[in-house]
Design a protein around this motif. Structure first.
Motif, PDB file in Angstrom:
ATOM      1  N   LEU A 286     -38.456  20.566  13.588  1.00 26.98           N
ATOM      2  CA  LEU A 286     -37.610  20.346  14.992  1.00 26.98           C
ATOM      3  C   LEU A 286     -36.624  21.062  15.180  1.00 26.98           C
ATOM      4  CD1 LEU A 286     -38.256  16.314  14.576  1.00 26.98           C
ATOM      5  CD2 LEU A 286     -39.479  17.956  15.964  1.00 26.98           C
ATOM      6  N   GLY A 287     -35.653  21.117  14.329  1.00 26.89           N
ATOM      7  CA  GLY A 287     -34.460  22.198  14.284  1.00 26.89           C
ATOM      8  C   GLY A 287     -35.019  23.600  14.908  1.00 26.89           C
ATOM      9  N   LEU A 288     -35.925  23.926  14.326  1.00 20.28           N
ATOM     10  CA  LEU A 288     -36.588  25.430  14.965  1.00 20.28           C
ATOM     11  C   LEU A 288     -36.789  25.397  16.248  1.00 20.28           C
ATOM     12  CD1 LEU A 288     -37.473  28.227  14.288  1.00 20.28           C
ATOM     13  CD2 LEU A 288     -39.738  27.404  13.548  1.00 20.28           C
ATOM     14  N   ALA A 289     -37.663  24.279  16.781  1.00 21.64           N
ATOM     15  CA  ALA A 289     -38.154  24.413  18.068  1.00 21.64           C
ATOM     16  C   ALA A 289     -36.698  23.990  19.071  1.00 21.64           C
ATOM     17  CB  ALA A 289     -38.873  22.948  18.061  1.00 21.64           C
ATOM     18  N   LEU A 290     -35.846  23.189  18.488  1.00 23.08           N
ATOM     19  CA  LEU A 290     -34.748  23.325  19.441  1.00 23.08           C
ATOM     20  C   LEU A 290     -33.761  24.499  19.708  1.00 23.08           C
ATOM     21  CD1 LEU A 290     -32.827  21.339  21.061  1.00 23.08           C
ATOM     22  CD2 LEU A 290     -31.521  20.993  18.798  1.00 23.08           C
ATOM     23  N   ARG A 291     -33.782  25.233  18.486  1.00 22.64           N
ATOM     24  CA  ARG A 291     -33.118  26.807  18.672  1.00 22.64           C
ATOM     25  C   ARG A 291     -33.874  27.647  19.408  1.00 22.64           C
ATOM     26  NH1 ARG A 291     -31.859  29.391  13.189  1.00 22.64           N
ATOM     27  NH2 ARG A 291     -30.799  30.723  14.401  1.00 22.64           N
ATOM     28  N   VAL A 292     -35.175  27.563  19.359  1.00 21.00           N
ATOM     29  CA  VAL A 292     -36.180  28.466  20.126  1.00 21.00           C
ATOM     30  C   VAL A 292     -35.908  28.203  21.597  1.00 21.00           C
ATOM     31  CG1 VAL A 292     -38.365  29.291  20.757  1.00 21.00           C
ATOM     32  CG2 VAL A 292     -37.514  29.061  18.268  1.00 21.00           C
ATOM     33  N   TRP A 293     -35.950  26.759  21.855  1.00 17.30           N
ATOM     34  CA  TRP A 293     -35.994  26.240  23.140  1.00 17.30           C
ATOM     35  C   TRP A 293     -34.690  26.740  23.859  1.00 17.30           C
ATOM     36  CZ3 TRP A 293     -39.283  25.125  26.850  1.00 17.30           C
ATOM     37  CH2 TRP A 293     -38.686  24.525  27.886  1.00 17.30           C
TER      38      TRP A 293
END
Length: 361
Positions: A286-293
């Motif tokens: 979830l942290g990865l997805a937030l950073r990418v977004w």
């Protein structure tokens, strides 16, 4: 501003995607078959069918028993196993056939994958369609698939001599190898279809890729502990969430000595470790997805990250539901499928984030 794709970096061998697209589609078909194989394997395990075939006959054993005499022969072989003597001593031939068919289908599907891979591979090779840099990867994938068959038999053998269950270490090795094969197939196919993903041109992609690698690594470790849970039947204990028999950490987690063996051998510790790894993996993804977004990268990276984030939430939900249902077979199979879909999302995201460098002028 222009929508034109940036020029390829100097020195890069960028092949024409149109000329190799059939290879990518073939690899994606193999991906789908490996995905199905993993789900079939989960059902075989959950129905306790995996030890019903005590012979390993690659190719010549692809046909099932075709006569009553042959059925009686293979049933007789099964009757010599620890599983039959300890758990299934009252089993008749009709009941044996029910578990036999799942294991036979599992092995049949594995050999079918081999044919679906080998025949097009040889045809592409003979016709000169395989680029020089791709040939070693494809040959390596075929050899890895053959090794997987040997690992499968190595796993089955562990339950045919002294114990009525397969070794959970060998089960984890078998599942882990399947995941590696799947991931390599998917990565290779994506590299052919889109050799220069747009997000790779952004400077942020390198840092995000490191995060994505950690997410994929944690996912792999969580899957291994999931195999430990399946192999030790730990999913049939502590069927509550979030507590385990009323405890955050049940006192039984440290029953074995030396202490470090508990996370590998102790049912309570194995399930607790799998729970902890799953929640940690969820937070990292979830942290990865937030950073990418937030990075607003060009191309598909943001959408893939959101899909992966959604999948990790679904997978955690499936894991909890499987536990609360005392491992209902449809949920258990869906949980295994969810793990592979999560791997798919991370492999795809890693591809989208692949740094392609700055073109030389």
């Amino acid at each position: 501003m222009t929508d034109a794709t940036p020029p390829a970096p100097a020195g890069k061998d960028v092949r024409d995607p149109a000329s190799t697209r059939p290879i990518a589609y073939w690899l994606l078909v193999c991906c789908a078959m490996v995905f199905a194989m993993a789900v079939i394997g989960a059902i075989t395990r959950l129905t306790e069918s995996g030890l019903s075939m005590v012979e390993w006959k690659p190719l010549i054993g692809i046909l099932p028993p075709l006569s009553e005499a042959e059925w009686n022969r293979v049933f007789g072989l099964y009757q010599t196993t620890p599983e039959f003597r300890i758990y299934n001593a009252t089993m008749d031939l009709a009941a044996f056939k029910q578990i036999f068919w799942w294991e036979w289908f599992h092995r049949f599907w594995g050999q079918l994958i081999g044919f679906v891979f080998l025949i097009p591979f040889l045809r592409f090779w003979v016709n000169g369609r395989i680029p020089a840099d791709l040939w070693p990867k494809l040959a390596g994938l075929f050899l890895l698939g053959g090794l997987q068959g040997v690992i499968g038999w190595y796993m089955v053998k562990s339950g045919l001599v002294d114990r009525p269950d397969v070794s959970h270490y060998r089960l984890a090795l078998h599942l882990g190898t399947a995941i590696v094969i799947y991931g390599l197939l998917l990565r290779t196919a994506l590299g052919i279809l889109d050799p220069l993903p747009l997000a790779g041109w952004a400077t942020e992609s390198g840092r995000l890729r490191k995060h994505a690698r950690w997410a994929l690594g944690l996912t792999g470790v969580t899957i291994v502990w999931g195999a430990f849970v399946a192999g030790t039947d730990a999913g049939l204990a502590y069927n509550t969430f979030p507590l385990m028999a009323g405890h955050v950490i049940p006192p039984e987690v440290a029953n074995l000595t030396p202490w470090w063996i508990n996370v590998f051998e102790n049912t309570a510790a194995i399930q607790l470790t799998h729970r902890a790894l799953a929640l940690l993996t969820g937070l990292v993804v979830l942290g990865l997805a937030l950073r990418v977004w937030v990075a607003r990268l060009p191309g598909r990276a943001g959408r893939v990250a959101l899909l992966t984030a959604a999948m990790v939430l679904v997978q955690i939900g499936l894991g909890i539901a499987t536990l609360l249902s005392f491992v209902w077979i449809p949920l258990g199979a869906a949980h295994q499928a969810g793990a592979i879909l999560l791997v798919s999302g991370l492999v795809w995201l890693l591809h989208e984030l692949r740094p392609v460098g700055v073109p030389k002028r």
